[in-house]
Design an enzyme around this catalytic site. Structure first.
Site: not given
Length: 366
Positions: A21, A115-116
C-alpha cells in the site's frame, strides 16, 4: 510459517501473501514533484465549494483531513491546507512503474487500485525464501526508482496481509504469522475489519459483537441468520481464516458511493445536493481507472431502513460526470414525491469495461 487450512482439521500448503500500500500516494507524488509542498499539509482535489478531497498528505491527516471529505470542511479543519489538482496520468505512470517492480517477483498480482495490490509470493520468481525479505526489496526498489514510500503487510491470507500493512504505516512493514493470526484478530474491533462497513459494524455492536473474539464465539447458524451471504466470510475471518486466492487481472463489476445523512431528508433539491458528491466520487474512479459503465443505479434507504434501488441502462457507456449526474437525478426525480423521509442515498455504475487502457479500480472506502 506452518501449514494451515480453511476448514478445521484440514491441512493445505500455507500461502505467502504480501499487501503493498503506497503511503498517501497522490499527495506524495505531488510533494515529490513540487519541493514547495514538502512537509506541508496537502490535499489533492478541488478547492471549490463543491470540491472533494481525493487524497491527503500525512501532514494534512494530523488535522483530520481525509479522502472523500468536502473541501470546505477540510479547509476549515486545516486553514493552511494546500489544494493541488489531481494529475491522473502521472499517477497512472508511477503505478505502472511500481507494478513492473512487483512483476520482478511474481506473476500473481491483484491490483486493488493504482496504489495498492496483493502479491502471492508463495513461489516467487527470484527464489527468496522469506516473504518479508521480498517485501523489503520491493519497498526499497520503489523508493529508489520513484522516490515514494510504500508500506507492506505479510501474512498467510489476504485479510490478514491487508490488516498487517496498516500496522506499521507509514513506510513500514509487519508480519502476521499463522501462530499470531487468531490472537491478532480476536482483539480487533469489528469496525477495523476490512469488509465490515459502518452499517454492518453498528448492527454487530447492537447484537453485542464488538471484537473478533465476539464473532468467533458465535455459531455459523447465528451469523447466517443475521448477516446472510456475508456470514460465512465474517465467521471465518474472525478465526484468522481467509481462503480467497490472489487473482491476477481482477476486474470489478461495479463502483459506487453512498452517504448516510445526519438528518433524514425528503425534498428533491436537498437530496440532489447530497447526490452530487457521490457522483463526483464515482466519476473520479472512472477517470482514474479508465473504466466506463452503462448501468446507473440509485439506492435509497428510508428512515425506517427500507431500501429500494432503481436502475437505468443506456446503450453506450456513460461518457462524462454530468451525464452520470443527469441519469442519477433522473432516477430520483421519478420517485418524487417520496413516501417516507430518506436516511441514505447511494449511486453506483455497473456493466463496467476497462476501455483502451485498462487499469484496476480505485477504492476510497466507498
Amino acid at each position: 510459517m506452518k501449514e494451515t487450512g480453511a476448514v478445521e482439521g484440514s491441512v493445505t500448503r500455507v500461502r505467502k501473501i504480501i499487501h503493498i500500500d503506497m503511503d498517501a500516494f497522490y499527495a506524495s507524488v505531488e510533494q515529490r514533484d513540487n519541493p514547495e509542498l514538502r512537509g506541508k499539509p496537502v490535499a489533492v482535489g478541488g478547492s471549490a465549494e463543491r470540491g472533494v478531497v481525493a487524497a491527503a498528505s500525512y501532514e494534512a491527516r494530523k488535522f483530520g483531513v481525509r479522502s472523500a471529505m468536502p473541501s470546505v470542511t477540510a479547509k476549515r479543519q486545516c486553514p493552511d491546507l494546500a489544494f493541488v489538482k489531481p494529475r491522473f496520468e502521472v499517477y497512472k505512470a508511477v503505478s505502472r512503474q511500481i507494478r513492473e517492480i512487483f512483476a520482478e517477483h511474481t506473476e500473481i498480482i491483484e491490483p486493488l487500485s493504482l496504489d495498492e495490490a496483493y502479491l502471492d509470493v508463495t513461489e516467487n520468481l527470484q527464489g527468496i525464501p522469506l516473504a518479508r525479505d521480498i517485501a523489503l526489496r520491493i519497498r526499497e526498489k520503489i523508493k529508489a526508482e520513484t522516490g515514494l514510500n510504500a508500506s507492506a503487510g505479510i501474512s498467510y491470507n489476504k485479510f490478514l496481509a491487508k490488516l498487517a500493512s496498516d500496522h506499521r504505516k507509514p513506510n513500514g512493514q509487519f508480519v502476521i504469522s499463522p501462530e499470531m493470526g487468531p490472537a491478532f484478530v480476536e482483539t480487533l474491533p469489528v469496525g477495523k475489519f476490512h469488509g465490515i462497513g459502518p452499517a454492518t459494524g453498528a448492527k454487530m455492536n447492537a447484537l453485542g459483537l464488538f471484537t473478533g473474539l465476539d464473532i468467533r464465539n458465535q455459531t455459523l447458524e447465528f451469523m447466517n441468520a443475521n448477516f446472510g451471504k456475508s456470514a460465512a466470510y465474517y465467521y471465518w475471518i474472525s478465526r484468522g481464516v481467509d481462503e480467497r486466492p490472489v487473482r491476477a487481472n481482477r476486474i470489478r463489476k461495479s463502483i459506487g458511493a453512498e452517504t448516510t445523512f445526519s438528518n433524514d431528508l425528503a425534498e428533491f433539491d436537498a437530496l440532489v445536493v447530497e447526490l452530487r458528491p457521490l457522483v463526483d466520487k464515482v466519476w473520479r474512479h472512472c477517470e482514474t481507472t479508465g473504466s466506463r459503465g452503462r448501468t446507473v443505479t440509485l439506492k435509497i434507504k428510508f428512515a425506517d431502513f427500507e431500501i429500494v434501488t432503481r436502475s437505468r441502462s443506456v446503450p453506450a457507456p456513460v461518457a462524462g460526470r454530468d451525464e452520470l449526474e443527469r441519469l442519477a437525478c433522473g432516477l430520483l426525480e421519478v420517485e418524487m414525491p417520496l413516501p417516507k423521509r430518506v436516511r441514505l442515498l447511494g449511486v453506483s455504475l455497473s456493466s463496467l469495461h476497462a476501455g483502451d487502457d485498462p487499469e484496476p479500480q480505485l477504492t476510497f472506502g466507498i
